[in-house]
Design an enzyme around this catalytic site. Structure first.
Site, PDB file in Angstrom:
ATOM      1  N   CYS A   1     -48.383  71.467 -42.918  1.00  0.00           N
ATOM      2  CA  CYS A   1     -49.375  72.521 -43.207  1.00  0.00           C
ATOM      3  C   CYS A   1     -49.067  73.859 -42.539  1.00  0.00           C
ATOM      4  O   CYS A   1     -48.775  74.845 -43.217  1.00  0.00           O
ATOM      5  CB  CYS A   1     -50.758  72.042 -42.768  1.00  0.00           C
ATOM      6  SG  CYS A   1     -51.326  70.635 -43.726  1.00  0.00           S
TER       7      CYS A   1
HETATM    8  N1  LIG Z   1     -50.723  65.803 -44.031  1.00  0.00           N
HETATM    9  C1  LIG Z   1     -51.727  66.582 -43.713  1.00  0.00           C
HETATM   10  O1  LIG Z   1     -52.172  66.601 -42.559  1.00  0.00           O
HETATM   11  C2  LIG Z   1     -52.384  67.487 -44.726  1.00  0.00           C
HETATM   12  C3  LIG Z   1     -53.620  68.075 -44.406  1.00  0.00           C
HETATM   13  C4  LIG Z   1     -54.246  68.896 -45.334  1.00  0.00           C
HETATM   14  C5  LIG Z   1     -53.627  69.153 -46.559  1.00  0.00           C
HETATM   15  N2  LIG Z   1     -52.417  68.597 -46.851  1.00  0.00           N
HETATM   16  C6  LIG Z   1     -51.847  68.873 -48.173  1.00  0.00           C
HETATM   17  O2  LIG Z   1     -52.014  67.726 -48.995  1.00  0.00           O
HETATM   18  C7  LIG Z   1     -50.912  67.585 -49.885  1.00  0.00           C
HETATM   19  C8  LIG Z   1     -50.285  66.209 -49.711  1.00  0.00           C
HETATM   20  O3  LIG Z   1     -49.764  66.113 -48.393  1.00  0.00           O
HETATM   21  P1  LIG Z   1     -49.377  64.734 -47.717  1.00  0.00           P
HETATM   22  O4  LIG Z   1     -49.202  65.027 -46.280  1.00  0.00           O
HETATM   23  O5  LIG Z   1     -50.321  63.659 -48.128  1.00  0.00           O
HETATM   24  O6  LIG Z   1     -47.949  64.465 -48.418  1.00  0.00           O
HETATM   25  P2  LIG Z   1     -47.159  63.072 -48.440  1.00  0.00           P
HETATM   26  O7  LIG Z   1     -45.743  63.437 -48.690  1.00  0.00           O
HETATM   27  O8  LIG Z   1     -47.511  62.242 -47.259  1.00  0.00           O
HETATM   28  O9  LIG Z   1     -47.757  62.331 -49.718  1.00  0.00           O
HETATM   29  C9  LIG Z   1     -47.592  62.774 -51.011  1.00  0.00           C
HETATM   30  C10 LIG Z   1     -47.301  61.569 -51.895  1.00  0.00           C
HETATM   31  O10 LIG Z   1     -47.215  62.010 -53.232  1.00  0.00           O
HETATM   32  C11 LIG Z   1     -46.237  61.239 -53.911  1.00  0.00           C
HETATM   33  N3  LIG Z   1     -45.850  61.947 -55.117  1.00  0.00           N
HETATM   34  C12 LIG Z   1     -44.972  62.961 -55.278  1.00  0.00           C
HETATM   35  N4  LIG Z   1     -44.961  63.385 -56.552  1.00  0.00           N
HETATM   36  C13 LIG Z   1     -45.858  62.614 -57.214  1.00  0.00           C
HETATM   37  C14 LIG Z   1     -46.296  62.562 -58.556  1.00  0.00           C
HETATM   38  N5  LIG Z   1     -45.849  63.425 -59.471  1.00  0.00           N
HETATM   39  N6  LIG Z   1     -47.219  61.644 -58.891  1.00  0.00           N
HETATM   40  C15 LIG Z   1     -47.706  60.772 -57.980  1.00  0.00           C
HETATM   41  N7  LIG Z   1     -47.327  60.772 -56.692  1.00  0.00           N
HETATM   42  C16 LIG Z   1     -46.417  61.685 -56.312  1.00  0.00           C
HETATM   43  C17 LIG Z   1     -45.157  61.069 -52.879  1.00  0.00           C
HETATM   44  O11 LIG Z   1     -44.329  59.968 -53.163  1.00  0.00           O
HETATM   45  C18 LIG Z   1     -45.981  60.873 -51.600  1.00  0.00           C
HETATM   46  O12 LIG Z   1     -46.239  59.505 -51.346  1.00  0.00           O
HETATM   47  C19 LIG Z   1     -49.966  68.745 -49.573  1.00  0.00           C
HETATM   48  O13 LIG Z   1     -50.262  69.817 -50.441  1.00  0.00           O
HETATM   49  C20 LIG Z   1     -50.343  69.132 -48.157  1.00  0.00           C
HETATM   50  O14 LIG Z   1     -50.062  70.488 -47.893  1.00  0.00           O
HETATM   51  C21 LIG Z   1     -51.792  67.763 -45.967  1.00  0.00           C
END
Ligand SMILES: NC(=O)c1ccc[n+]([C@@H]2O[C@H](COP(=O)([O-])OP(=O)(O)OC[C@H]3O[C@@H](n4cnc5c(N)ncnc54)[C@H](O)[C@@H]3O)[C@@H](O)[C@H]2O)c1
Length: 432
Positions: free
Chosen positions: A272
């Site tokens: 983030c």
């Molecule tokens: N990790 C955090 O603390 C956090 C906090 C707030 C917001 N976010 C936001 O949330 C979003 C997700 O982050 P995250 O940390 O969960 O990422 P992550 O990489 O842990 O998880 C994302 C998942 O999506 C899957 N994926 C990719 N393309 C896909 C598709 N087309 N269809 C289905 N699944 C698919 C991946 O395999 C992965 O398992 C990002 O935009 C991030 O900026 C993250």
């Protein structure tokens, strides 16, 4: 149609699909499941889907038991393909939004998810984007792509943005007690999605548009990035002035109004803080506006690993040693304490720079068994008294709660502490 959806919601008959079962999507899926909804999780990563089906968690805040219970109940099903979208009512997108190699927003994961939703879109579907992105993604890009089906947003299907605020490793603020912002592309979409999240979150803040919600998320993370940059620069200035930055921050923090404590560190990491502000500055560049504060903050924060390496070199120099040939033990490689996530972690850059300068560098982290530095795979060492004693310097990068700081201090020769975790010691401890 709105009334029908809300009636189904009250009866908990709305089926929910979460696309992307990562740090955001998996806990969210389980929260809806615990509140009585039937969940269809979809992830393109077959390995993750297999782990979940075998009751194995890959997110530290989620236990194997929670997964096993949910899978066994038959109300939490996971898939690596999109066909099940036909059967659900709500589709929540929680896929990654990283930067490309050229440091531009990479929306390819969102676009891929939207393309797959489009193939199965039907009347009554409610689509929610949770992935962080720049203003306009939901009501310009996603809406127009979904409307290519001939279905109309706000009438046939509904669309909103609701940013995720999950704080991995946080023992106090969980999904339920963290207020959730919702911005609909139109009024009806906003109201429907507000009602959906009200089933799992104590407070939902409905704003006037998806753009406001997208910008609010970017403000939250830019606020952190800029303030962290400020204290990082303060740490550099205090070192030059020979003042303890940690004491300065604590004393300023005694002011009960108009000040909020932020702490310096070895650099920012995770999915983030280093990335989201760049989404905003990139968007502004396309409109011929230069987001100067974001650029400067990013430059200061990105430079911190280099500064840490410089400080290690200065400390070793005091003892007539060089980085080259020194044995350096890095403690903690995750981007923040008490999590297992190493994405964008400054530890990786620091280890890489030290190795390039000829140090014998190794690490211990209770949550990370191995790391990759370019082509090289490095396995962690055990944190024994011998390992610590053999090291010329111990460098604390991540202040995990489980570290036994007394034990580390007792056995170490020199410590460089980037987190003020050894605050009660002064002899042989150098602080950021
Ligand atoms: N990790 C955090 O603390 C956090 C906090 C707030 C917001 N976010 C936001 O949330 C979003 C997700 O982050 P995250 O940390 O969960 O990422 P992550 O990489 O842990 O998880 C994302 C998942 O999506 C899957 N994926 C990719 N393309 C896909 C598709 N087309 N269809 C289905 N699944 C698919 C991946 O395999 C992965 O398992 C990002 O935009 C991030 O900026 C993250």
């Amino acid at each position: 149609m709105e009334k029908e959806i809300l009636k189904k919601l009250e009866a908990k008959e709305l089926k929910i699909s979460i696309l992307g079962l990562g740090y955001v999507g998996l806990p969210l899926a389980l929260e809806f499941y615990k509140n009585g909804f039937e969940i269809y999780g979809i992830d393109v990563d077959k390995e993750k889907v297999e782990k979940l089906n075998n009751g194995i968690s890959y997110v530290l805040d989620v236990s194997n038991e929670e997964i096993k219970d949910a899978i066994k109940s038959g109300k939490f099903k996971v898939f690596d393909s999109y066909e099940v979208i036909k059967e659900v009512d709500v589709i929540i997108i929680a896929v990654p939004t990283p930067l490309s190699k050229t440091k531009d927003p990479d929306l390819s994961y969102i676009l891929d998810a939207v393309e797959n939703i489009k193939n199965h879109l039907k009347k009554g579907h409610i689509v929610i984007l949770e992935s962080t992105t720049y203003p306009g993604t939901t009501d310009e890009i996603i809406k127009s792509k979904l409307e290519e089906t001939g279905l109309k947003c706000g009438e046939d299907f509904f669309l909103a943005f609701s940013p995720e605020r999950i704080n991995p490793g946080d023992k106090v603020y969980k999904i339920k007690n963290t207020p959730k912002v919702v911005g609909g592309v139109d009024e009806i979409s906003g109201i429907i999605v507000k009602n959906i999240y009200s089933k799992i979150v104590d407070e939902v803040v409905l704003v006037s548009s998806s753009k406001v919600a997208e910008m609010a998320k970017l403000l939250e993370n830019t606020f952190r990035a800029v303030n962290i940059a400020l204290v990082n620069e303060l740490a550099i200035m205090c070192n030059i002035l020979n003042i303890d930055v940690w004491e300065v921050i604590e004393s300023a923090g005694s002011k009960p109004f108009g000040f909020m404590k932020f702490y310096p560190g070895p650099g920012i990491g995770g999915h983030c803080i280093p990335i989201d502000p760049i989404y905003l500055s990139w968007k502004m560049k396309t409109l011929n506006y230069n987001a100067r504060l974001i650029e400067v903050a990013s430059e200061i924060n990105t430079n911190m690993p280099r500064y840490v390496v410089q400080r290690i070199s200065d400390i070793l120099n005091e003892y007539e040693r060089s980085i080259k040939g020194s044995r350096i033990l890095i403690l903690g490689v995750t981007y923040k304490k008490d999590v297992s996530d190493i994405r964008e972690s400054p530890a990786i850059d620091i280890i890489s720079m030290l190795a390039d300068k000829g140090a014998i560098v190794y690490y211990f982290d209770p949550y990370v068994e191995k790391i990759n530095i370019g082509e090289l795979e490095i396995e962690r060492v055990e944190l024994t008294s011998e390992t610590i004693k053999e090291s010329d310097i111990v460098v604390l990068i991540t202040d995990h709660s489980v570290f036994d700081y007394d034990f580390i201090y007792k056995n170490s020769n020199l410590i460089f502490d980037t987190k003020n975790a050894f605050r009660k010691y002064s002899e042989k401890v150098y602080r950021l």
